[in-house]
Design a protein around this motif. Structure first.
Motif, PDB file in Angstrom:
ATOM      1  N   GLN A 280      44.088  41.345  44.986  1.00  0.00           N
ATOM      2  CA  GLN A 280      44.500  42.100  43.809  1.00  0.00           C
ATOM      3  C   GLN A 280      43.471  43.166  43.442  1.00  0.00           C
ATOM      4  N   SER A 281      42.188  42.901  43.667  1.00  0.00           N
ATOM      5  CA  SER A 281      41.135  43.822  43.272  1.00  0.00           C
ATOM      6  C   SER A 281      40.750  44.796  44.382  1.00  0.00           C
ATOM      7  N   PHE A 282      40.789  44.338  45.631  1.00  0.00           N
ATOM      8  CA  PHE A 282      40.395  45.195  46.741  1.00  0.00           C
ATOM      9  C   PHE A 282      41.351  46.374  46.906  1.00  0.00           C
ATOM     10  N   LEU A 283      42.631  46.127  46.789  1.00  0.00           N
ATOM     11  CA  LEU A 283      43.625  47.184  47.006  1.00  0.00           C
ATOM     12  C   LEU A 283      43.383  48.414  46.132  1.00  0.00           C
ATOM     13  N   PRO A 284      43.198  48.257  44.805  1.00  0.00           N
ATOM     14  CA  PRO A 284      42.980  49.437  43.969  1.00  0.00           C
ATOM     15  C   PRO A 284      41.519  49.861  43.860  1.00  0.00           C
ATOM     16  N   GLY A 285      40.605  49.142  44.523  1.00  0.00           N
ATOM     17  CA  GLY A 285      39.197  49.510  44.454  1.00  0.00           C
ATOM     18  C   GLY A 285      38.487  49.066  43.198  1.00  0.00           C
ATOM     19  N   VAL A 286      38.975  47.996  42.567  1.00  0.00           N
ATOM     20  CA  VAL A 286      38.291  47.440  41.392  1.00  0.00           C
ATOM     21  C   VAL A 286      37.076  46.653  41.882  1.00  0.00           C
ATOM     22  N   PRO A 287      35.880  46.971  41.408  1.00  0.00           N
ATOM     23  CA  PRO A 287      34.667  46.411  42.026  1.00  0.00           C
ATOM     24  C   PRO A 287      34.336  44.971  41.671  1.00  0.00           C
ATOM     25  N   LYS A 288      34.883  44.446  40.562  1.00  0.00           N
ATOM     26  CA  LYS A 288      34.481  43.083  40.205  1.00  0.00           C
ATOM     27  C   LYS A 288      35.546  42.378  39.379  1.00  0.00           C
ATOM     28  N   VAL A 289      35.491  41.060  39.470  1.00  0.00           N
ATOM     29  CA  VAL A 289      36.319  40.179  38.651  1.00  0.00           C
ATOM     30  C   VAL A 289      35.386  39.355  37.780  1.00  0.00           C
ATOM     31  N   VAL A 290      35.646  39.321  36.490  1.00  0.00           N
ATOM     32  CA  VAL A 290      34.882  38.471  35.576  1.00  0.00           C
ATOM     33  C   VAL A 290      35.772  37.302  35.195  1.00  0.00           C
ATOM     34  N   ALA A 291      35.328  36.110  35.510  1.00  0.00           N
ATOM     35  CA  ALA A 291      36.129  34.906  35.297  1.00  0.00           C
ATOM     36  C   ALA A 291      35.579  34.074  34.159  1.00  0.00           C
ATOM     37  N   GLY A 292      36.476  33.560  33.333  1.00  0.00           N
ATOM     38  CA  GLY A 292      36.126  32.608  32.301  1.00  0.00           C
ATOM     39  C   GLY A 292      36.567  31.231  32.738  1.00  0.00           C
ATOM     40  N   PHE A 293      35.653  30.288  32.777  1.00  0.00           N
ATOM     41  CA  PHE A 293      35.973  28.925  33.205  1.00  0.00           C
ATOM     42  C   PHE A 293      36.165  28.053  31.966  1.00  0.00           C
ATOM     43  N   ARG A 294      37.367  27.463  31.897  1.00  0.00           N
ATOM     44  CA  ARG A 294      37.771  26.713  30.698  1.00  0.00           C
ATOM     45  C   ARG A 294      37.659  25.208  30.939  1.00  0.00           C
TER      46      ARG A 294
END
Length: 348
Positions: A280-294
């Protein structure tokens, strides 16, 4: 891709694993990962052509009014302790999933900007126009054993348009969605509310309504192999503090996941969930994912950043992990398959 069988209809493409996984013909495309393990194909760095917004009533606006700004909690403060159940269901307005929008919003943007495309309108001849989410499903298909999909393909003036068709199985699953899953979906949107502000330097306001009709969408241009691509995807937020303010490198993807307590849980997370986050992130060139762990009570207790280009390192030495080359090679093969299968040009 349907889990079983392979079919071909007038403008619908369904690709699945045939019984003989090595079989290949003009009307079938195998999905066995080993068949796509060659070198990583050429993929042009995505460039943003423009954007559009959808408001609280799902109305289209050709501007960035729905763009939000990344505003995480201080790194030197206490844990986030975000209550992801807060406001559910009283302050929750989910989008009506019975309304099948198809490519409508993207096509409206394209009609408004067709004459402004680099290379002129003629560039679209031979290009593929679709949503980022559809390409994401193509990338993950070699490793997907649960969810089937179906795409409708139509050629107009040389351009191939791909749009997802909800399968009967997917519709039945959506209508039977259990309450817990509905709440988990809300939690993902609620997390975005805790992490985003309406203006640069502002503070998040989690007291408002969570309305999933609202969206900011980036429109991008790229190329996979010899396939020119024009696609759009929803963007969670932009980071005002990013090293570059040039989209899409300033964009941030926000995700939630349950807390992990054992190596086995982390291994499963890397094999399955991180694959989808990467695609999902590589295709549009989004450099990072920030995840919240619940935690089990629905509170986000920790945040973790996953740089997109480093995600594969978590499964590189896992023989049951995923490989970016396989994902991209399958996607390129499918696009070639679609181009050769859909021969009718609806412009006549």
């Amino acid at each position: 891709m349907e889990p079983r069988g392979t079919k071909r209809r007038a403008e619908k493409l369904e690709v699945a694993e045939p019984r003989n996984k090595l079989a290949y013909s003009a009307s079938s495309l195998p999905t066995e990962p080993a068949l796509y393990s060659g070198p990583f194909p050429f993929y042009r760095r995505p460039s943003e052509l423009g954007c559009f917004s959808l408001d609280a009533q799902r109305q289209y606006h050709g501007d960035a009014r729905a763009l939000r700004y990344y505003s995480p909690p201080p790194t030197n403060g206490p844990g986030p302790e975000f209550d992801l159940r807060d406001g559910y269901p009283d302050r929750y307005l989910p989008r009506d999933e019975e309304v099948r929008e198809g490519l409508d919003h993207l096509l409206r943007w394209l009609l408004e900007h067709r004459g402004q495309l680099e290379g002129g309108p003629g560039w679209l001849a031979g290009a593929i126009v679709t949503w980022r989410g559809h390409l994401t499903k193509l990338l993950t298909t070699p490793y997907e054993r649960q969810e089937g999909w179906q795409l409708a393909a139509s050629r107009f003036q040389g351009t191939l348009y791909l749009s997802e068709v909800e399968t009967p199985a997917a519709r039945a699953q959506r209508l039977a969605r259990p309450p817990l899953l509905r709440e988990l979906m809300y939690m993902g949107y609620k997390f975005e509310q805790y992490m985003c502000a309406d203006k640069p330097g502002g503070s998040p306001d989690p007291s408002g309504e969570v309305n999933t009709n609202v969206a900011f969408c980036s429109v991008l241009r790229s190329r996979l192999g010899n396939h020119p691509l024009l696609f759009s995807g929803e963007v969670d937020c932009t980071d005002p503090q990013a090293p570059s303010t040039q989209p899409p490198t300033c964009y941030v993807e926000l995700k939630t996941s349950k807390e992990m307590y054992s190596p086995g849980q982390w291994r499963s997370f890397y094999r399955h969930k991180l694959l989808k986050w990467w695609a999902q992130s590589f295709l549009p060139g989004v450099p990072k994912v920030v995840a919240g762990f619940r935690n089990p009570e629905g509170f986000v207790c920790s945040l973790k950043t996953f740089p997109t280009m480093e995600m594969f390192e978590h499964v590189r030495n896992d023989r049951d992990g995923w490989n970016p080359s396989v994902c991209m090679n399958f996607c390129a093969a499918f696009l070639s398959f679609a181009q050769s299968t859909v021969v009718q040009d609806d412009s006549r």
